[in-house]
Write a protein that holds these residues in place. Structure first.
Motif, PDB file in Angstrom:
ATOM      1  N   THR A   1      26.982  14.152  36.610  1.00 29.42           N
ATOM      2  CA  THR A   1      27.712  15.372  36.245  1.00 29.42           C
ATOM      3  C   THR A   1      29.183  15.187  36.599  1.00 29.42           C
ATOM      4  OG1 THR A   1      25.756  16.661  36.860  1.00 29.42           O
ATOM      5  CG2 THR A   1      27.788  17.886  36.535  1.00 29.42           C
ATOM      6  N   THR A   2      30.045  15.737  35.755  1.00 32.57           N
ATOM      7  CA  THR A   2      31.471  15.801  36.071  1.00 32.57           C
ATOM      8  C   THR A   2      31.925  17.246  35.914  1.00 32.57           C
ATOM      9  OG1 THR A   2      32.163  15.353  33.791  1.00 32.57           O
ATOM     10  CG2 THR A   2      31.924  13.447  35.269  1.00 32.57           C
ATOM     11  N   GLY A   3      33.039  17.566  36.532  1.00 30.79           N
ATOM     12  CA  GLY A   3      33.548  18.917  36.396  1.00 30.79           C
ATOM     13  C   GLY A   3      34.965  19.052  36.896  1.00 30.79           C
ATOM     14  N   THR A   4      35.518  20.224  36.666  1.00 32.90           N
ATOM     15  CA  THR A   4      36.860  20.544  37.130  1.00 32.90           C
ATOM     16  C   THR A   4      36.891  22.007  37.570  1.00 32.90           C
ATOM     17  OG1 THR A   4      37.631  21.265  34.950  1.00 32.90           O
ATOM     18  CG2 THR A   4      37.961  18.932  35.513  1.00 32.90           C
ATOM     19  N   SER A   5      37.846  22.320  38.412  1.00 30.56           N
ATOM     20  CA  SER A   5      38.156  23.717  38.724  1.00 30.56           C
ATOM     21  C   SER A   5      39.660  23.831  38.880  1.00 30.56           C
ATOM     22  CB  SER A   5      37.417  24.206  39.974  1.00 30.56           C
ATOM     23  OG  SER A   5      37.806  23.495  41.121  1.00 30.56           O
ATOM     24  N   LYS A   6      40.187  24.960  38.411  1.00 28.81           N
ATOM     25  CA  LYS A   6      41.624  25.214  38.469  1.00 28.81           C
ATOM     26  C   LYS A   6      41.865  26.459  39.302  1.00 28.81           C
ATOM     27  CE  LYS A   6      42.430  22.943  34.097  1.00 28.81           C
ATOM     28  NZ  LYS A   6      43.144  22.952  32.828  1.00 28.81           N
ATOM     29  N   HIS A   7      42.898  26.381  40.144  1.00 26.28           N
ATOM     30  CA  HIS A   7      43.182  27.434  41.111  1.00 26.28           C
ATOM     31  C   HIS A   7      44.683  27.706  41.149  1.00 26.28           C
ATOM     32  CE1 HIS A   7      39.164  26.562  42.836  1.00 26.28           C
ATOM     33  NE2 HIS A   7      39.463  25.354  42.386  1.00 26.28           N
ATOM     34  N   CYS A   8      45.026  28.864  41.707  1.00 27.50           N
ATOM     35  CA  CYS A   8      46.428  29.170  41.979  1.00 27.50           C
ATOM     36  C   CYS A   8      46.514  29.711  43.399  1.00 27.50           C
ATOM     37  CB  CYS A   8      46.983  30.173  40.969  1.00 27.50           C
ATOM     38  SG  CYS A   8      46.240  31.809  41.077  1.00 27.50           S
ATOM     39  N   PHE A   9      47.718  29.907  43.871  1.00 28.56           N
ATOM     40  CA  PHE A   9      47.951  30.451  45.215  1.00 28.56           C
ATOM     41  C   PHE A   9      48.516  31.855  45.079  1.00 28.56           C
ATOM     42  CE2 PHE A   9      48.505  25.825  45.575  1.00 28.56           C
ATOM     43  CZ  PHE A   9      47.520  25.547  46.504  1.00 28.56           C
ATOM     44  N   LEU A  10      47.902  32.791  45.810  1.00 31.51           N
ATOM     45  CA  LEU A  10      48.351  34.181  45.790  1.00 31.51           C
ATOM     46  C   LEU A  10      48.557  34.682  47.205  1.00 31.51           C
ATOM     47  CD1 LEU A  10      45.851  35.814  43.243  1.00 31.51           C
ATOM     48  CD2 LEU A  10      48.124  34.884  42.762  1.00 31.51           C
TER      49      LEU A  10
END
Length: 143
Positions: free
Chosen positions: A102-111
């Motif tokens: 399995t491969t994957g990604t996650s995208k985040h920001c800083f708040l």
């Protein structure tokens, strides 16, 4: 050097055929991400205590094989992108036969925790910024 996050599926994570249900991989990505941040000595708990939150903006998962109850997998987690306001991870789930399943990604920001305003880590939390910058410098010279 970070050696990855090891995980043995729980019985409740499987279907009747003993195969890990697809929904669990997203949870595993979070566990692996938390483990990497702990390794970097930058825990979610520490960031939240300082007034910073890191929400998920997007997540993806591509299934290439199956994981069964009783298997042990390693989840290799990498910072794929960091620019001070965004933090993206990539994941590779490897089985005991050293096969990519399995491969994957996650995208985040800083708040900012109270106002939920977007922030630049370098300006608002220079200590945290330096940890990510050092990690990226080190990982680019030691692939």
């Amino acid at each position: 050097m970070y050696s990855g996050y090891y995980r043995k599926p729980h019985y409740y994570e499987t279907d009747q055929m003993g195969i890990v249900h697809h929904s669990n991989y997203i949870r595993w990505f979070e566990e692996a991400r938390v483990d990497l941040l702990d390794y970097l000595e930058l825990s979610y708990q520490e960031m939240e205590k300082a007034g910073l939150i890191v929400p998920v903006l997007e997540v993806s998962c591509q299934y290439k094989g199956m994981v069964y109850y009783g298997d042990i997998v390693r989840i290799d987690t990498f910072v794929a992108k960091y620019n001070g306001s965004r933090l993206d991870f990539s994941y590779k789930v490897i089985n005991e036969k050293d096969q990519l399943v399995t491969t994957g990604t996650s995208k985040h920001c800083f708040l900012e925790q109270q106002s939920h305003d977007f922030i630049q880590l370098k300006k608002s939390y220079p200590k945290f910024h330096q940890i990510f910058a050092n990690y990226l410098d080190h990982s680019s010279t030691n692939p």
